[in-house]
Design an enzyme around this catalytic site. Sequence first.
Site, PDB file in Angstrom:
ATOM      1  CG  ASP A 299      35.969  40.949  22.049  1.00 53.12           C
ATOM      2  OD1 ASP A 299      36.320  40.133  21.175  1.00 53.12           O
ATOM      3  OD2 ASP A 299      36.717  41.837  22.488  1.00 53.12           O
ATOM      4  CG  ASP A 300      32.546  41.227  26.143  1.00 50.31           C
ATOM      5  OD1 ASP A 300      33.759  40.935  26.093  1.00 50.31           O
ATOM      6  OD2 ASP A 300      32.132  42.365  26.429  1.00 50.31           O
ATOM      7  CG  HIS A 349      37.494  38.636  25.975  1.00 47.90           C
ATOM      8  ND1 HIS A 349      38.560  39.469  25.701  1.00 47.90           N
ATOM      9  CD2 HIS A 349      36.413  39.456  26.108  1.00 47.90           C
ATOM     10  CE1 HIS A 349      38.145  40.721  25.651  1.00 47.90           C
ATOM     11  NE2 HIS A 349      36.845  40.746  25.909  1.00 47.90           N
ATOM     12  CG  HIS A 353      35.510  41.619  30.217  1.00 46.88           C
ATOM     13  ND1 HIS A 353      35.352  42.972  30.354  1.00 46.88           N
ATOM     14  CD2 HIS A 353      35.783  41.406  28.910  1.00 46.88           C
ATOM     15  CE1 HIS A 353      35.512  43.566  29.187  1.00 46.88           C
ATOM     16  NE2 HIS A 353      35.790  42.641  28.289  1.00 46.88           N
ATOM     17  CG  HIS A 444      31.458  43.811  22.044  1.00 46.18           C
ATOM     18  ND1 HIS A 444      31.991  44.817  21.261  1.00 46.18           N
ATOM     19  CD2 HIS A 444      32.332  43.609  23.074  1.00 46.18           C
ATOM     20  CE1 HIS A 444      33.142  45.217  21.792  1.00 46.18           C
ATOM     21  NE2 HIS A 444      33.364  44.502  22.887  1.00 46.18           N
TER      22      HIS A 444
END
Length: 501
Positions: A299-300, A349, A353, A444
């Site tokens: 993620d991210d 995503h 965020h 991540h």
Amino acid sequence: MDRGTIDRMMRREEELANPSISVIVPAYNEEAMIADCLRALLRQDYDGAYEIIVVENGSTDATGETARSFGDSRIRVVREPRRGYVNALRRGVRTSSGQILAFTDADTRVPAGWLTALVSRLSEDGVVACAGVFGFFDGPAWMRWLGRIAGRANWHLAGANMAVWRDAYEEAGGFDPQVNLGADLLLDLRLRRIGKVVIDRQLAAMTSSRRFLCAPVSALGRYFLNDAALLLAGRPLFPDFPNYRLSAFSGRKTASALGFGISLLLAAFFLACELPGSQIFGHVVAHGGKVPAVALTFDDGPSPATEEILRILDGYHIKATFFLIGENAARHPGGAARIVAGGHCLGNHTWSHPLLAPVESGGRLGREIDDAQRAIRQATGVAPELFRPPHGWRSPAMMRECGKRHLTVVTWTVDSCDWKGVPADEVVRRVLKEASPGSIILLHDGRGIVASPNAENTVEALPRIIEGLAHRGYRFATVADLLDEEAAGKKVPSQTADGRD
């Protein structure tokens, strides 16, 4: 870049090595709480110089005497006779000398690494202020439990756990002298015009739950409505704080029972939002079925760390799934393109965020999804069909927006907790302990929208995770492959750690 920003950056370079800190503690009739607050502040592991300024705000008890009784040269007690939280804050700032202004409350206990952590975040490029999150150290067990869940949802500077560079504070105009309740949020909004304000979700201070035990409906309502008024109208609905003191409250049992009921409802909502496998708001993929394969997900990203993670995956001939933040894809389009070129799977995503995704409107969530989809498509030529909610939190509005766009919502089975900054050994231990057939593993390659995140623990842990899972007989697949297999009942086109089909 304007001249003021350049001058501030030049001064910041000179200040970064252990800058001096002034910790400001406003206090009104806190005789019972102030000692524990000060003990926590005196236990700080910070290597630089710091002072503690207790602003005794017209107290009628022994608050000032208790603070002076410590006899520590780092503690100064000053008196501000004009009642009001913001008057005490502003008096503390005027009395202070530190390059950094840190703030906490007299009923709050900060961890030993509090100042060190604040300085670390304030030393990041462009950061002018930092805040942490909260928990409760008192109250019944259900209240402390609720505090652990809801306290981490803090999204703005909060007076009990925050710090700001003095020059940025002065440039922003400081605290508004007319606003008590919401003074911290108003300062936050001003500071965001000149630099970055970050929320460190690993930096938790423990505070008293008394305001929520005394008057749960009033306290929750005041905070929520006041924040909304400041955001929408730029002025508070309730400019002052009520005086919450348990000893002065005659209806504690009624309030506690009412608070318990409200807290249960809030806890149920947060659990429905947060539990990875919860299907209450709609279908969520949290597991790939009972197959001897696992899906590594990141993620991210993309970020500078993505390049090293792709190199490791390529070395083991493994394909993974990357859930990209749109803003990061726009910032690092080459990294996003290399993910696709390596044969990996993409997911959306959101654009930025957002922390408060569960309570955002459908329109705002739709824009977050669409903006990210656009940025990812522009960088890679691919439109993702998977979506992972920020923090894993869902809401009915979010699920509707995903349904409109035919996006499959994916959470996870195993949280590696690499985002907490835990050592690589702990990341490896958690994954290998909790992995099972069909697991979707959360890792991540970024940290929200931070431009240059520290993902060293993930990079260090990844080869050991791959080898450990392969040793146990697991094969590796993308989330899309796991979904295809579940739908069609066919063998997943997965890879072993050496790339053999």
